[in-house]
Design an enzyme around this catalytic site. Structure first.
Site, PDB file in Angstrom:
ATOM      1  CG  ASN A   1      -2.043  -1.487   0.672  1.00 19.63           C
ATOM      2  OD1 ASN A   1      -2.187  -1.907  -0.030  1.00 19.63           O
ATOM      3  ND2 ASN A   1      -2.270  -1.212   2.454  1.00 19.63           N
TER       4      ASN A   1
ATOM      5  CB  CYS B   1      16.800  15.382  -2.937  1.00 20.62           C
ATOM      6  SG  CYS B   1      18.031  16.127  -4.141  1.00 20.62           S
TER       7      CYS B   1
ATOM      8  CG  ASP C   1      -2.884   3.175   2.784  1.00 14.90           C
ATOM      9  OD1 ASP C   1      -2.110   3.057   3.023  1.00 14.90           O
ATOM     10  OD2 ASP C   1      -3.403   2.300   2.403  1.00 14.90           O
TER      11      ASP C   1
ATOM     12  CB  CYS D   1      20.921  14.504  -0.954  1.00 13.64           C
ATOM     13  SG  CYS D   1      20.502  16.255  -1.578  1.00 13.64           S
TER      14      CYS D   1
ATOM     15  CB  CYS E   1      21.561  20.076  -3.494  1.00 14.72           C
ATOM     16  SG  CYS E   1      19.997  18.154  -4.613  1.00 14.72           S
TER      17      CYS E   1
ATOM     18  N   GLY F   1      -5.374  -9.272   3.542  1.00 15.66           N
ATOM     19  CA  GLY F   1      -5.681  -8.602   2.631  1.00 15.66           C
ATOM     20  C   GLY F   1      -5.244  -7.783   0.919  1.00 15.66           C
TER      21      GLY F   1
ATOM     22  CG  HIS G   1       4.097  -1.413  -4.655  1.00 11.57           C
ATOM     23  ND1 HIS G   1       2.928  -2.071  -4.742  1.00 11.57           N
ATOM     24  CD2 HIS G   1       4.903  -1.944  -5.221  1.00 11.57           C
ATOM     25  CE1 HIS G   1       3.121  -3.511  -5.514  1.00 11.57           C
ATOM     26  NE2 HIS G   1       4.823  -3.673  -5.636  1.00 11.57           N
TER      27      HIS G   1
ATOM     28  CG  ASN H   1      -7.598 -11.901  -0.146  1.00  8.55           C
ATOM     29  OD1 ASN H   1      -7.137 -10.495   0.049  1.00  8.55           O
ATOM     30  ND2 ASN H   1      -8.248 -12.178  -1.445  1.00  8.55           N
TER      31      ASN H   1
END
Length: 407
Positions: free
Chosen positions: A172, A199, A174, A202, A232, A272, A191, A301
């Site tokens: 997830n 950045c 979120d 750097c 930077c 899930g 993910h 599930n």
């Protein structure tokens, strides 16, 4: 010369004739498939002698259509949500509780199904994002940063606090595991996280946790957020890993932590997740070991998963309900999410004055902060049309391109 010219014309004519013959053959086959398909839809008792003869004449087509129907039925069954009855659910949860108590190194894998209670749709459920898009329907827009950790998120955090869970691997984006209070060293967000921009110029990579969804302007292969590194000056990028991309950031993905946890695990609890993506990550499953030496797999599930046949136990129930029963069996109190104690407030880097208008998303704020105290960008969020972040839903980039062309 004339002979060569005649040969060239002849070969072109032959090629065209051959292509035309192929087209006509394909059309004949399509007509036969349509005809046989119509006949097969009828009950056997209602078929005429001519229709029965058609089926006998085109036996191979009948066989192929029957195979297709079988595949379609199997796919439909896999997409159906199945619920265990109350007694069976309690019995299975008791078995799970025993496994949790006895586990020496329990790792939890989580998917979109643990966030549906926070009004974030899953992907492959009956009302999931991919399911709706496959049916040609539009996906409703909403600001996902309004969601708060669910009961399942809080249970997982508490199980880690009680040293019953050693690591959490999540698909997830979120950020709800982080906001539940789960320590970052015990979390792998494979993910990415919608609240984190980095950045990469750097060294080491510099991280900025924000109080809003940073994916507003990003999508597949376009990760720039239009804000700049305060150190930077390089453009910051989101941390989201889209379908078809390979995540290379050390954090928040924490692949090293996920692989090490999987290697040490004796029990894996999947909550899930359809596991259609996670199954592709070989390092999470120890499939190179003999079956007897692999971690015991427990799956919660509602739908079929590709790992069901390997599971020690499959529980068909909603994650919040299952986890509530599990905590009851373990005699552990479930903490309630408290906005005031949300770790994101202590982790967040405030925007610089010139960046305040760099987004139109709603800003997460402690409950004690009144609406009129929020930055101007919050007011813009109410006026702007809500759209999904670049990580949520397929075709977001295409939608933005169309709008640009129209403009």
């Amino acid at each position: 010369m004339e002979e060569e010219a005649d040969t060239g014309v002849s070969s072109r004519t032959e090629r065209k004739a051959l292509e035309k013959a192929k087209i006509l053959q394909r059309e004949r086959e399509r007509k036969i498939f349509r005809l046989v398909g119509r006949v097969l839809k009828k009950p056997e008792a209602d078929r005429s002698e001519e229709e029965a003869a058609v089926l006998l004449l085109h036996g191979e087509t009948v066989e192929e259509l029957c195979k297709r129907q079988v595949r379609t039925n199997v796919l439909k069954r896999k997409q159906e949500e199945v619920f265990d009855d109350a007694d069976e659910l309690k019995s299975k949860v008791r078995q799970l509780a025993v496994a949790v108590k006895q586990a020496k190194h329990l790792v939890v894998y989580t998917g979109a199904g643990i966030s549906t209670a926070a009004s974030i749709p899953d992907y492959r459920g009956p009302n999931g994002v991919w399911t709706q898009l496959q049916k040609g329907r539009t996906v409703s827009s909403s600001d996902l940063s309004k969601a708060e950790p669910t009961l399942t998120h809080m249970c997982v955090r508490m199980l880690h606090k009680e040293k019953l869970v050693q690591h959490v691997v999540s698909q997830n984006c979120d950020g709800l595991h982080l906001r539940s209070g789960l320590p970052r060293h015990a979390l792998s967000e494979l993910h990415g996280n919608m609240f984190i921009e980095v950045c990469t110029t750097c060294s080491p990579v510099r991280e900025y946790v924000r109080l809003f969804d940073v994916t507003e302007r990003t999508s597949l292969h376009r990760h720039g957020t239009c804000r700049r590194c305060s150190h930077c000056g390089s453009e910051l990028r989101d941390t989201i890993v889209h379908f078809g991309e390979r995540g290379t950031l050390e954090q928040p993905l924490n692949w090293k932590g996920a692989a090490e946890a999987a290697k040490m695990a004796d029990v894996i609890l999947c909550l899930g997740s359809s596991l259609k993506v996670l199954k592709k990550y070989a390092c999470l499953w120890c499939m190179n070991r003999p079956a007897s030496k692999r971690p015991k797999l427990y799956i919660v599930n509602l739908q079929w998963t590709p790992k069901d046949d390997l599971a020690k136990l499959k529980i068909h129930g909603k994650c919040d309900e299952v986890m509530s029963l599990l905590m009851e069996e373990l005699n552990i109190q479930i903490p309630v999410y408290d906005r005031e104690e949300d770790p994101i407030f202590s982790l967040a880097t405030p925007l610089r004055q010139e960046e305040v208008d760099s987004h139109t998303r709603e800003v997460i704020a402690p409950l004690v902060v009144k609406a009129d105290c929020l930055p101007d960008s919050g007011e813009q969020a109410e006026e702007a049309t809500a759209v999904q972040g670049g990580w949520f839903g397929r075709g977001y980039g295409k939608g933005r391109k169309k709008k640009k062309k129209a403009a």
